[in-house]
Enzyme design. Structure first.
Site, short mmCIF file in Angstrom:
data_model
loop_
_atom_site.label_atom_id
_atom_site.label_comp_id
_atom_site.label_asym_id
_atom_site.label_seq_id
_atom_site.Cartn_x
_atom_site.Cartn_y
_atom_site.Cartn_z
N GLY A 42 47.44 36.93 23.33
CA GLY A 42 46.35 37.88 23.13
C GLY A 42 45.00 37.18 23.08
O GLY A 42 44.87 36.05 23.54
N HIS B 166 41.04 36.67 27.79
CA HIS B 166 39.79 36.29 28.43
C HIS B 166 40.01 36.32 29.94
O HIS B 166 41.12 36.66 30.42
CB HIS B 166 39.30 34.93 27.93
N HIS C 84 43.23 34.77 31.37
CA HIS C 84 44.43 35.61 31.30
C HIS C 84 44.37 36.69 32.38
O HIS C 84 45.38 37.00 33.03
CB HIS C 84 44.51 36.32 29.94
N GLY D 294 49.73 29.44 33.10
CA GLY D 294 48.51 28.77 33.55
C GLY D 294 48.67 27.26 33.63
O GLY D 294 49.28 26.65 32.74
N ASP E 114 47.63 24.79 30.67
CA ASP E 114 48.58 24.24 29.70
C ASP E 114 49.66 23.49 30.50
O ASP E 114 50.80 23.95 30.61
CB ASP E 114 49.17 25.37 28.86
N GLN F 177 52.99 22.52 28.89
CA GLN F 177 53.79 23.74 28.65
C GLN F 177 54.44 24.22 29.94
O GLN F 177 55.62 24.57 29.98
CB GLN F 177 52.86 24.82 28.08
N SER G 47 41.15 31.00 24.38
CA SER G 47 40.88 31.88 23.24
C SER G 47 40.24 31.07 22.11
O SER G 47 39.51 31.61 21.29
CB SER G 47 42.17 32.52 22.73
P1 AMP Z 1 47.69 31.74 25.60
O1 AMP Z 1 47.33 33.15 25.26
O2 AMP Z 1 46.60 30.76 25.30
O3 AMP Z 1 49.04 31.34 25.08
O4 AMP Z 1 47.83 31.69 27.17
C1 AMP Z 1 48.69 32.57 27.85
C2 AMP Z 1 48.81 32.12 29.28
O5 AMP Z 1 47.52 32.11 29.90
C3 AMP Z 1 49.37 30.69 29.42
O6 AMP Z 1 50.24 30.64 30.54
C4 AMP Z 1 48.13 29.87 29.64
O7 AMP Z 1 48.37 28.69 30.36
C5 AMP Z 1 47.28 30.84 30.46
N1 AMP Z 1 45.87 30.50 30.35
C6 AMP Z 1 45.14 30.34 29.22
N2 AMP Z 1 43.89 29.98 29.54
C7 AMP Z 1 43.83 29.91 30.88
C8 AMP Z 1 42.80 29.56 31.82
N3 AMP Z 1 41.58 29.22 31.42
N4 AMP Z 1 43.09 29.61 33.13
C9 AMP Z 1 44.35 29.95 33.55
N5 AMP Z 1 45.35 30.28 32.72
C10 AMP Z 1 45.09 30.25 31.41
#
Ligand code: AMP
Length: 277
Positions: A19, A22, A25, A138, A141, A144, A177
């Site tokens: 969540g 941005h 996402h 993404g 990460d 990950q 985030s």
């Molecule tokens: P998170 O909410 O931070 O756990 O991210 C959820 C998914 O969005 C993960 O697969 C992240 O790698 C991806 N993600 C977060 N930030 C970015 C970004 N700036 N560009 C591309 N993917 C992202």
């Protein structure tokens, strides 16, 4: 348990998130829409997974703007938002976790013990619950992503993993985030991480093949760019095994993590160095 895909003969594409959505996402969601085609189903999961936060990390203050997230999902054409609560996901007497014991040990895993155990467990659970044909993660990460590919391969989870490129602010800072935690001064220095990684990539493109030299270039560039920032790591690793390199060749990943105040930011760059180049 009913499974979504049993009632749906079109592609199901999952975008797992915590969540506080941005534009990064939303770029994943757009990719999901393309892969699902018009008739397929795009599912976004929103779950701040307690098991991937260490005891001193930001679980309680992690942003949870749910109404805004739901609006953004609606506007982006998401078909279903899966937003479980911790008690829906974890039985009080849970006793099975997914542990990876190679790729998860270094880099962020070294600084955040237990983090990737939480990530692997929750991703396995989300994939079992939603049963998507495709799941999108993404490249931001990168560790990950490598782990999830390994998880899917080693546990034979029937899903295609798709990587999406890192989405950036206009000045190049990777969207996160956690950027919302940065003070004005920290935000203005946060780009030092990106600059250091690009400096390392530039040295490799310029012919440097000694990883130790590249690490040093990155450290110097970081320290020149910030007084507030503190390096967690700036590394040169094999992109597939995440093992630190001595001599640079093959698929190379330059991952970095740094603290600005209490906020820990990560970024990376990948490049290919052909044999003999
Ligand atoms: P998170 O909410 O931070 O756990 O991210 C959820 C998914 O969005 C993960 O697969 C992240 O790698 C991806 N993600 C977060 N930030 C970015 C970004 N700036 N560009 C591309 N993917 C992202």
């Amino acid at each position: 348990m009913t499974r979504l895909s049993a009632h749906w003969d079109k592609p199901v594409v999952l975008v797992p998130t915590m969540g506080a959505l941005h534009a990064g996402h939303l770029a994943l969601v757009r990719r999901a829409r393309t892969l699902a085609r018009r008739s397929g189903m795009v599912v976004v999961s929103i779950f701040v997974n307690p098991f991937q936060f260490g005891p001193k990390e930001d679980l309680s203050r992690y942003p949870r703007p749910l109404a805004r997230d739901l609006r953004l999902c609606r506007e982006a054409g998401v078909d279903l938002v899966f937003q479980p609560q911790p008690e829906d996901m974890y039985a009080p007497d849970r006793s099975v976790f997914v542990d990876e014991d190679k790729l998860s040990l270094g880099l962020c895993g070294a600084a955040r013990p237990g983090h990737f155990r939480g990530v692997c467990t929750v991703v396995a659970k989300l994939l079992n619950l939603v049963r998507p044909d495709t799941a999108i993660f993404g490249q931001k990460d990168a560790q990950q992503l490598a782990l999830i590919r390994r998880l899917v391969r080693d546990l034979n989870i029937p899903v295609r993993v798709v990587a999406a490129p890192t989405h950036r602010e206009a000045d190049g800072l990777a969207m996160s985030s956690r950027n919302a935690y940065l003070s004005f001064e920290e935000r203005s220095e946060a780009l030092a991480l990106r600059r250091a990684i690009l400096m390392g990539a530039g040295a490799i493109r310029g012919g440097e093949r000694k990883a130790a030299k590249v690490r040093e270039h990155m450290r110097v560039a970081f320290e020149a760019g910030t007084q507030l920032g503190r390096i967690d790591y700036l590394e040169v690793v094999d992109a597939n095994t995440l093992a630190p390199l001595d001599v640079i060749r093959g698929d190379v990943l330059l991952p970095g993590a740094a603290f600005f105040g209490r906020t820990r930011l990560i970024d990376n760059e990948s490049l290919r160095v052909p044999r003999g180049a």
